[in-house]
Design a protein around this motif. Sequence first.
Motif, PDB file in Angstrom:
ATOM      1  N   THR A  39      94.299   8.547  29.668  1.00 11.70           N
ATOM      2  CA  THR A  39      94.540   7.488  28.879  1.00 11.70           C
ATOM      3  C   THR A  39      93.792   6.037  29.066  1.00 11.70           C
ATOM      4  O   THR A  39      93.142   6.043  30.215  1.00 11.70           O
ATOM      5  CB  THR A  39      95.883   7.230  28.506  1.00 11.70           C
ATOM      6  OG1 THR A  39      96.498   6.663  29.728  1.00 11.70           O
ATOM      7  CG2 THR A  39      96.884   8.547  28.331  1.00 11.70           C
ATOM      8  N   ASN A  40      93.931   5.160  28.348  1.00  4.02           N
ATOM      9  CA  ASN A  40      93.330   3.814  28.552  1.00  4.02           C
ATOM     10  C   ASN A  40      91.913   3.800  29.076  1.00  4.02           C
ATOM     11  O   ASN A  40      91.700   2.932  29.876  1.00  4.02           O
ATOM     12  CB  ASN A  40      94.133   3.453  29.768  1.00  4.02           C
ATOM     13  CG  ASN A  40      95.515   2.980  29.311  1.00  4.02           C
ATOM     14  OD1 ASN A  40      96.577   4.211  29.648  1.00  4.02           O
ATOM     15  ND2 ASN A  40      96.218   2.048  28.822  1.00  4.02           N
ATOM     16  N   GLY A  41      91.076   4.658  28.543  1.00  6.44           N
ATOM     17  CA  GLY A  41      89.772   4.729  28.879  1.00  6.44           C
ATOM     18  C   GLY A  41      89.402   4.765  30.429  1.00  6.44           C
ATOM     19  O   GLY A  41      88.317   4.440  30.756  1.00  6.44           O
ATOM     20  N   LEU A  42      90.331   5.217  31.031  1.00  6.08           N
ATOM     21  CA  LEU A  42      89.927   5.355  32.385  1.00  6.08           C
ATOM     22  C   LEU A  42      88.815   6.240  32.608  1.00  6.08           C
ATOM     23  O   LEU A  42      88.342   6.477  33.868  1.00  6.08           O
ATOM     24  CB  LEU A  42      91.399   5.867  33.041  1.00  6.08           C
ATOM     25  CG  LEU A  42      92.285   4.888  33.549  1.00  6.08           C
ATOM     26  CD1 LEU A  42      93.438   5.059  33.807  1.00  6.08           C
ATOM     27  CD2 LEU A  42      91.521   3.735  34.619  1.00  6.08           C
ATOM     28  N   TRP A  43      88.395   7.090  31.829  1.00  2.94           N
ATOM     29  CA  TRP A  43      87.186   8.067  31.952  1.00  2.94           C
ATOM     30  C   TRP A  43      85.973   6.814  32.435  1.00  2.94           C
ATOM     31  O   TRP A  43      85.007   7.485  32.949  1.00  2.94           O
ATOM     32  CB  TRP A  43      86.797   8.930  30.845  1.00  2.94           C
ATOM     33  CG  TRP A  43      86.885   8.143  29.406  1.00  2.94           C
ATOM     34  CD1 TRP A  43      87.812   8.073  28.669  1.00  2.94           C
ATOM     35  CD2 TRP A  43      85.909   7.176  28.926  1.00  2.94           C
ATOM     36  NE1 TRP A  43      87.988   7.390  27.509  1.00  2.94           N
ATOM     37  CE2 TRP A  43      86.635   6.715  27.753  1.00  2.94           C
ATOM     38  CE3 TRP A  43      84.906   6.538  29.321  1.00  2.94           C
ATOM     39  CZ2 TRP A  43      86.112   5.786  26.978  1.00  2.94           C
ATOM     40  CZ3 TRP A  43      84.057   5.424  28.415  1.00  2.94           C
ATOM     41  CH2 TRP A  43      84.902   5.355  27.393  1.00  2.94           C
ATOM     42  N   ALA A  44      86.098   5.714  32.106  1.00  2.00           N
ATOM     43  CA  ALA A  44      85.044   4.794  32.251  1.00  2.00           C
ATOM     44  C   ALA A  44      84.790   4.708  33.828  1.00  2.00           C
ATOM     45  O   ALA A  44      83.956   3.941  34.222  1.00  2.00           O
ATOM     46  CB  ALA A  44      85.102   3.541  31.313  1.00  2.00           C
ATOM     47  N   ALA A  45      85.966   4.819  34.480  1.00  2.00           N
ATOM     48  CA  ALA A  45      85.930   4.497  35.901  1.00  2.00           C
ATOM     49  C   ALA A  45      84.779   5.577  36.524  1.00  2.00           C
ATOM     50  O   ALA A  45      84.455   5.108  37.772  1.00  2.00           O
ATOM     51  CB  ALA A  45      87.182   4.686  36.476  1.00  2.00           C
ATOM     52  N   VAL A  46      84.502   6.475  36.070  1.00  2.00           N
ATOM     53  CA  VAL A  46      83.579   7.440  36.298  1.00  2.00           C
ATOM     54  C   VAL A  46      82.228   7.055  35.672  1.00  2.00           C
ATOM     55  O   VAL A  46      81.733   7.669  34.748  1.00  2.00           O
ATOM     56  CB  VAL A  46      83.922   9.186  36.237  1.00  2.00           C
ATOM     57  CG1 VAL A  46      82.978   9.951  36.825  1.00  2.00           C
ATOM     58  CG2 VAL A  46      85.554   9.325  36.467  1.00  2.00           C
ATOM     59  N   TRP A  47      81.641   6.303  36.630  1.00  2.00           N
ATOM     60  CA  TRP A  47      80.329   5.478  36.132  1.00  2.00           C
ATOM     61  C   TRP A  47      79.461   6.608  35.868  1.00  2.00           C
ATOM     62  O   TRP A  47      79.181   7.445  36.531  1.00  2.00           O
ATOM     63  CB  TRP A  47      80.199   4.219  36.731  1.00  2.00           C
ATOM     64  CG  TRP A  47      79.587   4.582  38.284  1.00  2.00           C
ATOM     65  CD1 TRP A  47      78.393   4.958  38.812  1.00  2.00           C
ATOM     66  CD2 TRP A  47      80.354   4.634  39.304  1.00  2.00           C
ATOM     67  NE1 TRP A  47      78.459   5.333  40.080  1.00  2.00           N
ATOM     68  CE2 TRP A  47      79.743   4.965  40.506  1.00  2.00           C
ATOM     69  CE3 TRP A  47      81.934   4.534  39.681  1.00  2.00           C
ATOM     70  CZ2 TRP A  47      80.075   5.434  41.737  1.00  2.00           C
ATOM     71  CZ3 TRP A  47      82.577   4.747  40.883  1.00  2.00           C
ATOM     72  CH2 TRP A  47      81.568   4.945  42.044  1.00  2.00           C
ATOM     73  N   ARG A  48      78.262   5.920  35.110  1.00  2.00           N
ATOM     74  CA  ARG A  48      76.966   6.536  34.800  1.00  2.00           C
ATOM     75  C   ARG A  48      76.124   5.579  34.203  1.00  2.00           C
ATOM     76  O   ARG A  48      76.536   4.761  33.407  1.00  2.00           O
ATOM     77  CB  ARG A  48      77.244   7.850  33.770  1.00  2.00           C
ATOM     78  CG  ARG A  48      78.027   7.457  32.664  1.00  2.00           C
ATOM     79  CD  ARG A  48      78.169   8.837  31.864  1.00  2.00           C
ATOM     80  NE  ARG A  48      77.267   9.306  31.271  1.00  2.00           N
ATOM     81  CZ  ARG A  48      77.125  10.630  31.430  1.00  2.00           C
ATOM     82  NH1 ARG A  48      77.912  11.401  31.716  1.00  2.00           N
ATOM     83  NH2 ARG A  48      75.984  11.264  30.805  1.00  2.00           N
ATOM     84  N   PRO A  49      74.883   5.750  34.583  1.00  2.00           N
ATOM     85  CA  PRO A  49      73.939   4.574  34.137  1.00  2.00           C
ATOM     86  C   PRO A  49      73.575   4.878  32.641  1.00  2.00           C
ATOM     87  O   PRO A  49      73.633   5.981  32.189  1.00  2.00           O
ATOM     88  CB  PRO A  49      72.862   4.813  35.023  1.00  2.00           C
ATOM     89  CG  PRO A  49      72.898   6.100  35.499  1.00  2.00           C
ATOM     90  CD  PRO A  49      74.210   6.567  35.671  1.00  2.00           C
ATOM     91  N   THR A  50      73.194   3.764  31.928  1.00  2.00           N
ATOM     92  CA  THR A  50      72.883   4.014  30.568  1.00  2.00           C
ATOM     93  C   THR A  50      71.634   4.668  30.419  1.00  2.00           C
ATOM     94  O   THR A  50      70.864   4.547  31.061  1.00  2.00           O
ATOM     95  CB  THR A  50      72.626   2.432  29.996  1.00  2.00           C
ATOM     96  OG1 THR A  50      74.003   1.743  30.154  1.00  2.00           O
ATOM     97  CG2 THR A  50      72.443   2.378  28.476  1.00  2.00           C
ATOM     98  N   ALA A  51      71.691   5.578  29.199  1.00  2.00           N
ATOM     99  CA  ALA A  51      70.476   6.381  29.141  1.00  2.00           C
ATOM    100  C   ALA A  51      69.136   5.679  29.070  1.00  2.00           C
ATOM    101  O   ALA A  51      68.016   5.832  29.543  1.00  2.00           O
ATOM    102  CB  ALA A  51      70.642   7.284  28.123  1.00  2.00           C
TER     103      ALA A  51
END
Length: 418
Positions: free
Chosen positions: A83-95
């Motif tokens: 929840t709470n967009g915590l997937w964003a904590a697993v960072w990845r660079p912008t394509a």
Amino acid sequence: MDFSLSPRLGELKERAVDLARKIKEYEDECEARNGLSAQSRDALRQTVLASGLQAMNAPVEWGGAGFGWSEQVVVEEELGTLTNGLWAAVWRPTAAALLACTPEQRERYLIPENRGERFGARAITEPDAGSDPRRIATVARRTGDGYRISGEKWFVTLGDVADYLLVLAVVQPDAAPTMFLVDKDTPGVRMTATPHYTHNFAYEHPHFVLDEVEVGPEAVLGEVGGGLALVQATFFEERVLVAAHAVGAAERALGLAADWARERVQGGRPIIEHQLIQAMLADSATDIALNRTLVYRLAWEIDQGGDMRTLSAKVAMAKLSATEAAGRVVDRAVQIFGGRGYVRDNPVERLYRDVRVDRIWMGTSEVQRLMIAKEIDKRGLPGLLRFPVAYGTEGATGTDVPDALGGSGEALLEGAGR
Ligand SMILES: Cc1cc2nc3c(=O)[nH]c(=O)nc-3n(C[C@H](O)[C@H](O)[C@H](O)COP(=O)(O)OP(=O)(O)OC[C@H]3O[C@@H](n4cnc5c(N)ncnc54)[C@H](O)[C@@H]3O)c2cc1C
């Protein structure tokens, strides 16, 4: 046809489940304070680094995990349960950065980002340019060999914690949409507002003003005039991820609702024995099964390669379908919980708020429909609907992003965002 997960994908799934379990510990904090403390962000960073699942889309030689699309989808689906967009904590660079960085930009931005030391945020949207980024008013005027950038950017996800912005601006007098890498501490870059949104997200989505921001020629990402292609390449990738997240979010909500339906007794029996509840559970399970199949098949197809215009339309289909389905599933889950589904400490309630934006960002559902319809008009139905004939054994991988995204990304422009 073999629909089982390979041992490699099975192993990745387990690692993703383990990582998501650890990140779930931050959900309550994130909800309570609409974000994370600096201490939690740092601890999370260590957790993500230990998992090896950061920078999944970046080549190994640049410090990424170098995953193919099927591998990324398996992991991202699991992160979507958070929840709470915590997937964003697993960072990845912008394509866009992967596609277009010069060796110097790679050293300065991409490689530190892959290590989790510097972060970028995308600054495309403006007050008068959302679904149609061609309408942007931010300008970059030439000054000798550099540029002076002025304009306003809205909804910049991660803008609060980012070290640099990927800014889309029109180079004048050439009227050439161009992407720039702008360090956030450059004089003239100001965060002007931090609106509150429906969800309580791990990071903010602030607005920025760029007021006569001076940058050198080395700030141009890719080519002058190549900005929209980079935006579309970024949307392509992000839409796959949004679709994968939506499937994960829906499954978590359904799992919780099914458990509750077995436990909760009303009308003299567990509510799971009431047919109206059964219908909601059955429709939700069907929604999830369908969309998981669609998203996994899509990832597999991108790994095989193929016509990027058709693949872009298929990405639009998956994003449209999975996010609309997640909205339905989570809504039913709230209903099954009754009043308890409306309380913020219930993950189902948070998912209800979280998944709403998936139908808006990275191209609204309407924009996805336009892309699909354009593909039908231009190239017909077979490419969209039929299974492709195998292209060969050497599929593209995450390390082949430029190819997988269609070289310059030009092919992605057709029908996108229009
Ligand atoms: C939480 C959040 C985070 C975001 N993060 C970022 C970010 O990091 N970076 C960034 O640059 N942007 C970001 N955005 C912006 C997001 O991408 C835009 O909100 C989105 O593209 C839609 O643009 P808009 O809001 O201006 O809506 P509009 O484009 O004004 O659309 C309004 C309505 O009109 C419809 N519409 C538009 N054009 C058409 C058409 N041709 N035919 C039919 N219907 C149409 C839309 O589907 C929508 O229903 C974020 C937004 C939110 C809410």
